[in-house]
Design a protein around this motif. Structure first.
Motif, PDB file in Angstrom:
ATOM      1  N   ARG A  57     -89.807  24.995  21.012  1.00  0.00           N
ATOM      2  CA  ARG A  57     -89.869  26.213  21.828  1.00  0.00           C
ATOM      3  C   ARG A  57     -90.913  27.184  21.270  1.00  0.00           C
ATOM      4  N   ASP A  75     -92.961  35.312  26.077  1.00  0.00           N
ATOM      5  CA  ASP A  75     -91.722  35.368  25.295  1.00  0.00           C
ATOM      6  C   ASP A  75     -90.688  34.372  25.807  1.00  0.00           C
ATOM      7  N   THR A  76     -90.752  34.112  27.117  1.00  0.00           N
ATOM      8  CA  THR A  76     -89.857  33.119  27.716  1.00  0.00           C
ATOM      9  C   THR A  76     -90.718  31.967  28.229  1.00  0.00           C
TER      10      THR A  76
END
Length: 274
Positions: free
Chosen positions: A92, A102-103
């Motif tokens: 991730r 960030d996502t």
């Protein structure tokens, strides 16, 4: 599909990760001729388009999205392109580093910039969108989608426009950048050539005496749209054959450039097809 299940990249210090992340900067995109696309839909569209997809990187915790595993959802050519690409698992943290978010999305790919010659600009009865200094990525992406929707022949990005391969611009095209030629060029050179070939250069003006509904969109037309704040530059305005206005009987004084372009393009479609 033949993902390289043995290759898992977990460190953001990995050299390949650094190379992929560098594509967030325009200078590295220009130097390499590569750019990053993010998300399932964009990867699908790239595979279907025939563009060169060199590597597909997916979140090892989430696995390969089902839409990219199934041949029926990609079509035969897209499925073959998916099999030919290198597949890599990543952590991730790596996904976030390479997409600048960030996502992070579940998947991204590194692809080659498409190569387009200028022949699409001068087709018989051409309809081309020309952007002059449009800097907002969302507006440029929406305009590309509108041009795709009406089957315009091409989009030209003049000097001062946002980079087409800026990640925000790429995302906002929703894959339409793979469906029609988008050409970056010097309007000072391209506009006189178009006029010599009998193409009408049309723009918008609040002082125009003709509406967009009285213009004959069935003739070869380049639609010139200017920046969000300043409109068309003076040099480009002087090249126009005709200026039109979008009637707005309501209370608003103006539309943003993406909305205005969509209104004009769909009037062109109505006249040409319906």
């Amino acid at each position: 599909m033949n993902p390289n299940y043995d290759l898992l990249i977990s460190s953001i210090q990995n050299e390949r990760v650094k190379q992929w992340a560098s594509l967030l900067d325009k200078k590295h995109r220009d130097r390499s001729g590569l750019f990053i696309i993010e998300g399932v839909h964009l990867v699908q569209e790239a595979l279907k388009s025939g563009i060169e997809v060199s590597v597909i990187v997916y979140d090892n915790e989430r696995g390969i999205p089902s839409e990219l595993r199934d041949a029926p959802k990609l079509g035969s050519s897209g499925y073959e392109a998916a099999k030919a690409a290198e597949w890599v698992q990543a952590s991730r943290a790596v996904m976030a580093k390479c997409t600048g978010t960030d996502t992070p999305p579940p998947i991204f790919a590194v692809v080659s910039k498409p190569e387009h010659d200028q022949s699409a600009l001068y087709l018989e009865n051409s309809l081309v969108v020309v952007l002059d200094g449009v800097r907002d990525p969302g507006n440029v992406g929406t305009i590309v989608r509108s041009a795709d929707a009406v089957a315009a022949d091409a989009v030209i990005l003049g000097k001062g426009c946002v980079d087409l391969y800026n990640p925000k611009t790429v995302r906002s095209t929703m894959g339409s950048l793979f469906h029609l030629p988008i050409i970056e060029g010097d309007l000072a050179e391209l506009l006189p050539i178009a006029r010599e070939k009998g193409i009408k250069l049309v723009g918008t003006s609040l002082q125009a005496t003709h509406t967009c509904y009285s213009y004959d969109w069935k003739q070869p037309t380049w639609l010139l749209m200017g920046s969000e704040s300043d409109g068309l530059s003076q040099d480009v305005r002087l090249q126009l054959d005709e200026a039109v206005i979008i009637p707005m009987p309501g209370g608003t004084e103006s539309l943003n450039v993406a909305t205005a372009t969509a209104v004009l393009l769909f009037e062109g479609l109505r006249q040409r097809k319906y």
